[in-house]
Design a protein around this motif. Structure first.
Motif, PDB file in Angstrom:
ATOM      1  N   ALA A  14       0.830  -1.207   0.000  1.00 13.91           N
ATOM      2  CA  ALA A  14       0.000   0.000   0.000  1.00 13.91           C
ATOM      3  C   ALA A  14       0.865   1.259   0.000  1.00 13.91           C
ATOM      4  N   THR A  15       1.902   1.289   0.826  1.00 14.08           N
ATOM      5  CA  THR A  15       2.766   2.474   0.861  1.00 14.08           C
ATOM      6  C   THR A  15       3.570   2.592  -0.430  1.00 14.08           C
ATOM      7  N   THR A  57     -11.921  -1.946   4.726  1.00 13.67           N
ATOM      8  CA  THR A  57     -11.943  -2.485   3.369  1.00 13.67           C
ATOM      9  C   THR A  57     -12.506  -3.895   3.437  1.00 13.67           C
ATOM     10  N   TYR A 105      -3.439  -9.607   1.695  1.00 14.45           N
ATOM     11  CA  TYR A 105      -3.326  -9.028   3.031  1.00 14.45           C
ATOM     12  C   TYR A 105      -4.049  -9.913   4.038  1.00 14.45           C
ATOM     13  N   SER A 111      -5.793  -3.588   2.958  1.00 12.16           N
ATOM     14  CA  SER A 111      -5.783  -2.227   2.433  1.00 12.16           C
ATOM     15  C   SER A 111      -6.472  -2.207   1.074  1.00 12.16           C
ATOM     16  N   LEU A 113      -5.397  -0.403  -1.175  1.00 16.62           N
ATOM     17  CA  LEU A 113      -4.269  -0.067  -2.042  1.00 16.62           C
ATOM     18  C   LEU A 113      -3.269  -1.218  -2.087  1.00 16.62           C
ATOM     19  N   GLY A 114      -2.733  -1.491  -3.263  1.00 10.76           N
ATOM     20  CA  GLY A 114      -1.680  -2.494  -3.378  1.00 10.76           C
ATOM     21  C   GLY A 114      -2.146  -3.929  -3.272  1.00 10.76           C
ATOM     22  N   GLN A 115      -3.405  -4.179  -3.590  1.00 11.94           N
ATOM     23  CA  GLN A 115      -3.901  -5.555  -3.572  1.00 11.94           C
ATOM     24  C   GLN A 115      -3.283  -6.347  -4.727  1.00 11.94           C
ATOM     25  N   GLY A 138      -1.986  -2.034   5.275  1.00 14.84           N
ATOM     26  CA  GLY A 138      -1.564  -3.339   4.788  1.00 14.84           C
ATOM     27  C   GLY A 138      -1.088  -4.282   5.869  1.00 14.84           C
ATOM     28  N   THR A 155      -7.591   3.743  -6.547  1.00 11.50           N
ATOM     29  CA  THR A 155      -8.311   2.460  -6.573  1.00 11.50           C
ATOM     30  C   THR A 155      -9.294   2.391  -7.734  1.00 11.50           C
TER      31      THR A 155
END
Length: 164
Positions: A14-15, A57, A105, A111, A113-115, A138, A155
């Motif tokens: 995610a970061t 989420t 995750y 998260s 983000l970053g899935q 995350g 997203t």
């Protein structure tokens, strides 16, 4: 809001997404209590933030496949509303193990983000009423504070009233 550089210090997917997009965000860490009944409410309390600004989420399964609903931690996901927003007739909550495999995750740290794979995503409309919101970073014990418009952009989320 300061831009974080957490990747060198053990960032999460995610970061990494936020840094790669050059989106300003603030990591907000807290001590996670494994006995906490609600991961989201625990985060809101530990960080001293209005629970309406802290978002959870949730992975749902629809007739078209998996999707993501993002709602405030003090509210519940309206399955009929998220199904309609995703263009489906019905939706059900995904099994936690499926959610973990699908997103990459752990439950309590999922998260938006970053899935592992970009999924159709719907953000509850109330999130746009705040200058910043917090989402899981995350992992349990890490939230990321960012502008809700940046969350929508990254997203590719649609925005609809999906919380009750």
């Amino acid at each position: 809001m300061a831009k974080s550089r957490t990747r060198a210090g053990g960032g999460t997917p995610a970061t990494v997404v936020l840094e790669a997009a050059n989106v300003p965000f603030t990591p907000r860490s807290y001590h996670h209590d494994p006995a906490a009944e609600s991961y989201g409410l625990e985060a809101a309390e530990a960080l001293g933030v209005d629970p309406a600004r802290v978002l959870k989420t949730l992975l749902v399964m629809t007739d078209a496949g998996p999707g993501v609903g993002i709602v405030p931690v003090d509210r519940q996901l309206d399955l009929k509303a998220v199904a309609a927003a995703l263009g489906s007739k019905k939706a059900s909550m995904a099994d936690p193990k499926v959610a973990e495999r699908t997103t990459g995750y752990v439950v309590g740290g999922i998260s938006p983000l970053g899935q592992r794979k970009a999924l159709p995503t719907v953000l509850d409309a109330t999130a746009l009423g705040f200058p910043t919101v917090l989402v899981s970073g995350g992992k349990r014990g890490l939230d990321l504070e960012l502008a809700p418009e940046d969350l929508v952009h990254l997203t590719r989320a649609s925005v609809a009233p999906i919380a009750r």
